[in-house]
Scaffold this motif. Structure first.
Motif, PDB file in Angstrom:
ATOM      1  N   TRP A  15       0.832  -1.215   0.000  1.00 14.78           N
ATOM      2  CA  TRP A  15       0.000   0.000   0.000  1.00 14.78           C
ATOM      3  C   TRP A  15       0.863   1.261   0.000  1.00 14.78           C
ATOM      4  N   ASP A  16       2.174   1.133  -0.222  1.00 11.15           N
ATOM      5  CA  ASP A  16       3.082   2.266  -0.081  1.00 11.15           C
ATOM      6  C   ASP A  16       2.935   3.343  -1.157  1.00 11.15           C
ATOM      7  N   ASN A  17       2.570   2.965  -2.367  1.00  9.50           N
ATOM      8  CA  ASN A  17       2.476   3.942  -3.445  1.00  9.50           C
ATOM      9  C   ASN A  17       1.036   4.441  -3.582  1.00  9.50           C
ATOM     10  N   PRO A  18       0.748   5.675  -3.173  1.00 16.35           N
ATOM     11  CA  PRO A  18      -0.625   6.185  -3.238  1.00 16.35           C
ATOM     12  C   PRO A  18      -1.117   6.375  -4.677  1.00 16.35           C
ATOM     13  N   LEU A  19      -0.225   6.301  -5.647  1.00 18.67           N
ATOM     14  CA  LEU A  19      -0.626   6.460  -7.040  1.00 18.67           C
ATOM     15  C   LEU A  19      -1.077   5.140  -7.685  1.00 18.67           C
ATOM     16  N   ASP A  20      -0.781   4.025  -7.028  1.00 22.71           N
ATOM     17  CA  ASP A  20      -1.228   2.738  -7.544  1.00 22.71           C
ATOM     18  C   ASP A  20      -2.740   2.618  -7.417  1.00 22.71           C
ATOM     19  N   ALA A  24      -3.734  -2.337  -9.620  1.00 22.30           N
ATOM     20  CA  ALA A  24      -2.304  -2.359  -9.943  1.00 22.30           C
ATOM     21  C   ALA A  24      -1.399  -2.562  -8.733  1.00 22.30           C
ATOM     22  N   ARG A  25      -1.975  -2.717  -7.525  1.00 26.03           N
ATOM     23  CA  ARG A  25      -1.127  -2.879  -6.341  1.00 26.03           C
ATOM     24  C   ARG A  25      -0.328  -4.176  -6.399  1.00 26.03           C
ATOM     25  N   PRO A  26       0.994  -4.101  -6.226  1.00 27.46           N
ATOM     26  CA  PRO A  26       1.836  -5.300  -6.222  1.00 27.46           C
ATOM     27  C   PRO A  26       1.888  -5.922  -4.819  1.00 27.46           C
ATOM     28  N   LEU A  53      -7.258 -20.642 -12.168  1.00 31.88           N
ATOM     29  CA  LEU A  53      -8.063 -19.464 -12.502  1.00 31.88           C
ATOM     30  C   LEU A  53      -7.640 -18.349 -11.569  1.00 31.88           C
ATOM     31  N   VAL A  54      -7.175 -17.229 -12.136  1.00 31.73           N
ATOM     32  CA  VAL A  54      -6.576 -16.161 -11.346  1.00 31.73           C
ATOM     33  C   VAL A  54      -7.222 -14.826 -11.717  1.00 31.73           C
ATOM     34  N   SER A  55      -7.559 -14.042 -10.712  1.00 35.17           N
ATOM     35  CA  SER A  55      -7.970 -12.664 -10.964  1.00 35.17           C
ATOM     36  C   SER A  55      -6.863 -11.978 -11.754  1.00 35.17           C
ATOM     37  N   ASP A  56      -7.249 -11.027 -12.601  1.00 37.09           N
ATOM     38  CA  ASP A  56      -6.229 -10.363 -13.425  1.00 37.09           C
ATOM     39  C   ASP A  56      -5.527  -9.197 -12.730  1.00 37.09           C
ATOM     40  N   ALA A  57      -5.764  -8.987 -11.438  1.00 38.34           N
ATOM     41  CA  ALA A  57      -5.064  -7.932 -10.694  1.00 38.34           C
ATOM     42  C   ALA A  57      -3.574  -8.276 -10.569  1.00 38.34           C
ATOM     43  N   TYR A  84     -11.708 -10.388 -10.370  1.00 31.35           N
ATOM     44  CA  TYR A  84     -11.234  -9.228  -9.623  1.00 31.35           C
ATOM     45  C   TYR A  84     -12.353  -8.745  -8.703  1.00 31.35           C
ATOM     46  N   HIS A  85     -12.124  -8.843  -7.399  1.00 28.55           N
ATOM     47  CA  HIS A  85     -13.108  -8.498  -6.371  1.00 28.55           C
ATOM     48  C   HIS A  85     -14.464  -9.147  -6.619  1.00 28.55           C
ATOM     49  N   ALA A  86     -14.438 -10.385  -7.049  1.00 28.78           N
ATOM     50  CA  ALA A  86     -15.660 -11.130  -7.361  1.00 28.78           C
ATOM     51  C   ALA A  86     -16.425 -11.492  -6.103  1.00 28.78           C
TER      52      ALA A  86
END
Length: 167
Positions: A15-20, A24-26, A53-57, A84-86
């Protein structure tokens, strides 16, 4: 032969990058340590998927990328925007099209926790099951001919990274 589902919440994200954006959060350092431990544990237990089966995040993709090297394979992998957030219902719809006898899904809370709870006749006796923390992993078996017809399953195992070693 029963159907087996391996249900994993993504590893701990950064959560370190507020622009993500959320999508897109890694993973953070803890997540990058936890995911390979889960892969090693799955392989040691013989919980090997034929389909993934993987969320695309970003964080779910990275979780898979760190689990995969520990597993024999490679299985068929599909990255699904629908995961993604299903919700639990959406996760079930994605799973219903699966073809392999053993399927691994990687998703997000709260949907994955609700999905896991709704799948089992009896929840595992694990203090963290309802919370379903990051990289929590459920292995459940179902007596069904195909994924579109699964009912209530049986918990084979449930682990968190804390169960597997130092974080």
């Amino acid at each position: 032969m029963p159907l087996r589902l391996i249900l994993i919440r993504h590893a701990k994200s950064d959560w370190d990058n507020p622009l993500d954006t959320d999508h897109a959060r890694p993973l953070n350092a803890r997540g990058r340590r936890a995911a390979p431990m889960v892969g090693t544990w799955l392989a040691a237990q013989g919980h090997v998927p034929g389909q993934v089966l993987v969320s695309d995040a970003v964080r779910t993709r990275q979780t898979w990328d760190l689990i995969a090297p520990a597993l024999p394979g490679p299985p068929e992998v599909t990255f699904l925007p629908a995961l993604y957030h299903a919700s639990a219902g959406q996760m079930q719809r994605c799973l219903s099209a699966a073809q392999a006898d053993t399927v691994l899904m990687i998703g997000h809370n709260p949907g994955i926790a609700y999905f896991a709870a709704g799948l089992l006749a009896r929840p595992p006796a694990h203090a963290d099951f309802q919370r379903y923390p990051t990289c929590a992993t459920l292995v459940a078996d179902f007596d069904a001919a195909d994924w579109g017809q699964i009912g209530t399953g049986t918990c084979v195992d449930f682990k968190t990274p804390r169960d597997l070693g130092p974080r």
